[in-house]
Design a protein around this motif. Structure first.
Motif, mmCIF file in Angstrom:
data_model
loop_
_atom_site.group_PDB
_atom_site.id
_atom_site.type_symbol
_atom_site.label_atom_id
_atom_site.label_comp_id
_atom_site.label_asym_id
_atom_site.label_seq_id
_atom_site.Cartn_x
_atom_site.Cartn_y
_atom_site.Cartn_z
ATOM 1 N N LEU A 140 0.922 -1.221 -0.121
ATOM 2 C CA LEU A 140 -0.024 0.082 0.087
ATOM 3 C C LEU A 140 0.878 1.382 0.142
ATOM 4 N N TRP A 141 1.855 1.302 0.836
ATOM 5 C CA TRP A 141 2.549 2.643 1.012
ATOM 6 C C TRP A 141 3.219 2.933 -0.362
ATOM 7 N N LYS A 142 3.887 1.997 -0.829
ATOM 8 C CA LYS A 142 4.894 2.325 -2.116
ATOM 9 C C LYS A 142 4.174 3.067 -3.210
ATOM 10 N N PRO A 143 2.981 2.158 -3.641
ATOM 11 C CA PRO A 143 2.044 2.808 -4.584
ATOM 12 C C PRO A 143 1.575 4.056 -4.284
ATOM 13 N N VAL A 144 1.141 4.453 -3.092
ATOM 14 C CA VAL A 144 0.577 5.544 -2.694
ATOM 15 C C VAL A 144 1.616 6.620 -2.773
ATOM 16 N N SER A 145 2.639 6.414 -2.141
ATOM 17 C CA SER A 145 3.948 7.546 -2.095
ATOM 18 C C SER A 145 4.407 7.552 -3.587
ATOM 19 N N GLN A 146 4.345 6.599 -4.607
ATOM 20 C CA GLN A 146 4.702 6.846 -5.771
ATOM 21 C C GLN A 146 3.516 7.587 -6.531
ATOM 22 N N ALA A 147 2.219 7.341 -6.273
ATOM 23 C CA ALA A 147 1.326 8.157 -6.780
ATOM 24 C C ALA A 147 1.585 9.792 -6.222
ATOM 25 N N ILE A 148 1.480 9.792 -4.842
ATOM 26 C CA ILE A 148 1.907 11.050 -4.312
ATOM 27 C C ILE A 148 3.028 12.085 -4.912
ATOM 28 N N GLU A 149 4.129 11.193 -5.243
ATOM 29 C CA GLU A 149 5.159 11.664 -5.924
ATOM 30 C C GLU A 149 5.037 12.213 -7.444
ATOM 31 N N GLN A 150 4.344 11.458 -8.021
ATOM 32 C CA GLN A 150 3.935 11.575 -9.371
ATOM 33 C C GLN A 150 2.866 12.888 -9.513
ATOM 34 N N ARG A 151 1.965 12.806 -8.590
ATOM 35 C CA ARG A 151 1.287 13.963 -8.607
ATOM 36 C C ARG A 151 1.930 15.363 -8.156
ATOM 37 N N ARG A 152 2.835 15.427 -7.229
ATOM 38 C CA ARG A 152 3.693 16.319 -6.714
ATOM 39 C C ARG A 152 4.610 16.922 -8.045
ATOM 40 N N ALA A 153 5.173 15.843 -8.856
ATOM 41 C CA ALA A 153 5.868 16.178 -10.037
ATOM 42 C C ALA A 153 4.971 16.910 -10.980
ATOM 43 N N THR A 154 3.745 16.644 -11.107
ATOM 44 C CA THR A 154 2.887 16.967 -12.027
ATOM 45 C C THR A 154 2.541 18.416 -11.589
ATOM 46 N N ALA A 155 2.132 18.432 -10.488
ATOM 47 C CA ALA A 155 1.884 19.910 -9.944
ATOM 48 C C ALA A 155 3.116 20.789 -10.002
ATOM 49 N N GLN A 156 4.417 20.198 -9.709
ATOM 50 C CA GLN A 156 5.440 21.086 -9.972
ATOM 51 C C GLN A 156 5.820 21.538 -11.476
ATOM 52 N N ALA A 157 5.472 20.553 -12.337
ATOM 53 C CA ALA A 157 5.460 20.737 -13.854
ATOM 54 C C ALA A 157 4.275 21.944 -14.192
ATOM 55 N N THR A 158 3.180 21.872 -13.452
ATOM 56 C CA THR A 158 2.279 22.698 -13.787
ATOM 57 C C THR A 158 2.701 24.038 -13.550
ATOM 58 N N LEU A 159 3.189 24.312 -12.079
ATOM 59 C CA LEU A 159 3.661 25.392 -11.647
ATOM 60 C C LEU A 159 4.720 25.937 -12.447
ATOM 61 N N ASP A 160 5.625 25.020 -12.720
ATOM 62 C CA ASP A 160 6.598 25.645 -13.701
ATOM 63 C C ASP A 160 6.222 26.270 -15.196
ATOM 64 N N ALA A 161 5.148 25.466 -15.579
ATOM 65 C CA ALA A 161 4.526 25.943 -16.823
ATOM 66 C C ALA A 161 3.821 27.275 -16.658
ATOM 67 N N ALA A 162 3.157 27.214 -15.351
ATOM 68 C CA ALA A 162 2.167 28.581 -15.078
ATOM 69 C C ALA A 162 3.546 29.606 -14.916
ATOM 70 N N ASP A 163 4.538 29.446 -14.134
ATOM 71 C CA ASP A 163 5.600 30.484 -14.167
ATOM 72 C C ASP A 163 6.076 30.756 -15.377
ATOM 73 N N ASP A 164 6.522 29.934 -16.340
ATOM 74 C CA ASP A 164 6.752 30.109 -17.665
ATOM 75 C C ASP A 164 5.844 31.208 -18.327
ATOM 76 N N ALA A 165 4.618 30.669 -18.444
ATOM 77 C CA ALA A 165 3.578 31.434 -19.017
ATOM 78 C C ALA A 165 3.325 32.943 -18.449
ATOM 79 N N HIS A 166 3.542 32.938 -17.129
ATOM 80 C CA HIS A 166 3.465 34.329 -16.328
ATOM 81 C C HIS A 166 4.567 34.961 -17.094
ATOM 82 N N THR A 167 5.681 34.756 -16.823
ATOM 83 C CA THR A 167 6.888 35.269 -17.411
ATOM 84 C C THR A 167 6.644 35.679 -18.847
#
Length: 292
Positions: A26-53
């Motif tokens: 249970l923990w490893k898939p959940v942590s992987q999913a959390i990590e993927q969502r964090r990476a996706t969110a970070q990528a979205t934030l980076d894209a938003a920063d680029d778009a804002h720039t």
């Protein structure tokens, strides 16, 4: 009370197995999913920063373009204003020139019309004066009038220049160049030269004596004596009647006329009236200056 160490050990083992299973299943898939969502969110934030720039960059570019457009608009408005002002001045100058030309033309037309009316009035006044003079002079004693004009003719003859005398008697017309009189000849020499030229004059050289009425033989003889005494040598004399003279005695040759009549006096008065300055009209230069 006794402690079941085996039960406790089995419970602890179950807990450890459960923790291991949870960590593996249970923990490893959940942590992987959390990590993927964090990476996706970070990528979205980076894209938003680029778009804002990018948006900031484009906004800055748009602001710069807007400033350039505003500057160009201001320059175009200023240039258009200057052109409109210059065109307005040119149009105003042309309109002023046209107005001045129209005023000048109208003033000239009024002046011409005034002159024409004045000439017509003068001619009418002259005709009226002639008619009045004719009626006033008709009852006069013709003999007395003739005597007065004869005396005035005598006076005019005595005031003629040598050139006028020669033109009146015809001597000037037929004088050869080699026989021109000196600048200040003696009176005797002038008479001799005049007689010599008159002797060579053709028979067509005639001095006409014009009167308003037919002269008597005595009056003709008096005039002949006067002319012979003052203008000798004389060409052929011819008496003529011209009622338009109204009264007087005039001498006419081919190139000279000695006026001595009421008609000539009225003509002199008429020319004097015509030469009088025209009074200022309504279209005065003051009005033209006011308009311009």
């Amino acid at each position: 009370m006794t402690i079941d160490w085996w039960g406790i050990g089995l419970q602890a083992l179950n807990v450890l197995i459960l923790i291991w299973l949870l960590s593996r299943v249970l923990w490893k898939p959940v942590s992987q999913a959390i990590e993927q969502r964090r990476a996706t969110a970070q990528a979205t934030l980076d894209a938003a920063d680029d778009a804002h720039t990018e948006a900031d960059r484009r906004l800055a570019s748009l602001n710069a373009a807007h400033a350039n457009i505003a500057a160009e608009r201001s320059a175009l408005l200023k240039e258009s204003s200057l052109k409109a002002e210059a065109q307005g001045r040119e149009t105003l100058a042309q309109a002023r020139q046209q107005a001045e030309a129209l005023l000048s033309s109208a003033h000239d037309a009024i002046t011409r019309e005034s002159d024409l009316i004045r000439q017509q009035d003068t001619q009418h006044a002259l005709s009226l004066a002639v008619a009045i003079a004719t009626r006033l002079l008709a009852p006069l004693d013709n003999a007395a009038v003739h005597a007065a004009f004869r005396e005035r003719l005598h006076h005019k003859i005595t005031t003629l220049t040598r050139h006028e005398r020669d033109a009146l008697t015809g001597a000037l017309q037929h004088a050869p160049a080699a026989k021109q009189p000196p600048a200040h000849p003696a009176r005797g020499a002038e008479a001799a030269m005049t007689r010599e030229i008159a002797d060579t004059a053709p028979s067509g050289n005639v001095l006409s004596i014009i009167t308003a009425a037919q002269l008597s033989a005595t009056q003709q003889a008096e005039l002949k004596d006067l002319l012979t005494r003052e203008l000798a040598p004389l060409p052929s004399l011819r008496f003529e009647v011209e009622p338009a003279l109204l009264g007087g005695v005039e001498l006419r040759s081919a190139h000279f006329a000695l006026n001595n009549s009421w008609q000539s006096d009225l003509s002199v008065l008429a020319k004097a009236f015509e030469a009088m300055p025209t009074p200022p009209s309504a279209s005065s230069p003051r009005e033209t200056q006011h308009v311009s």
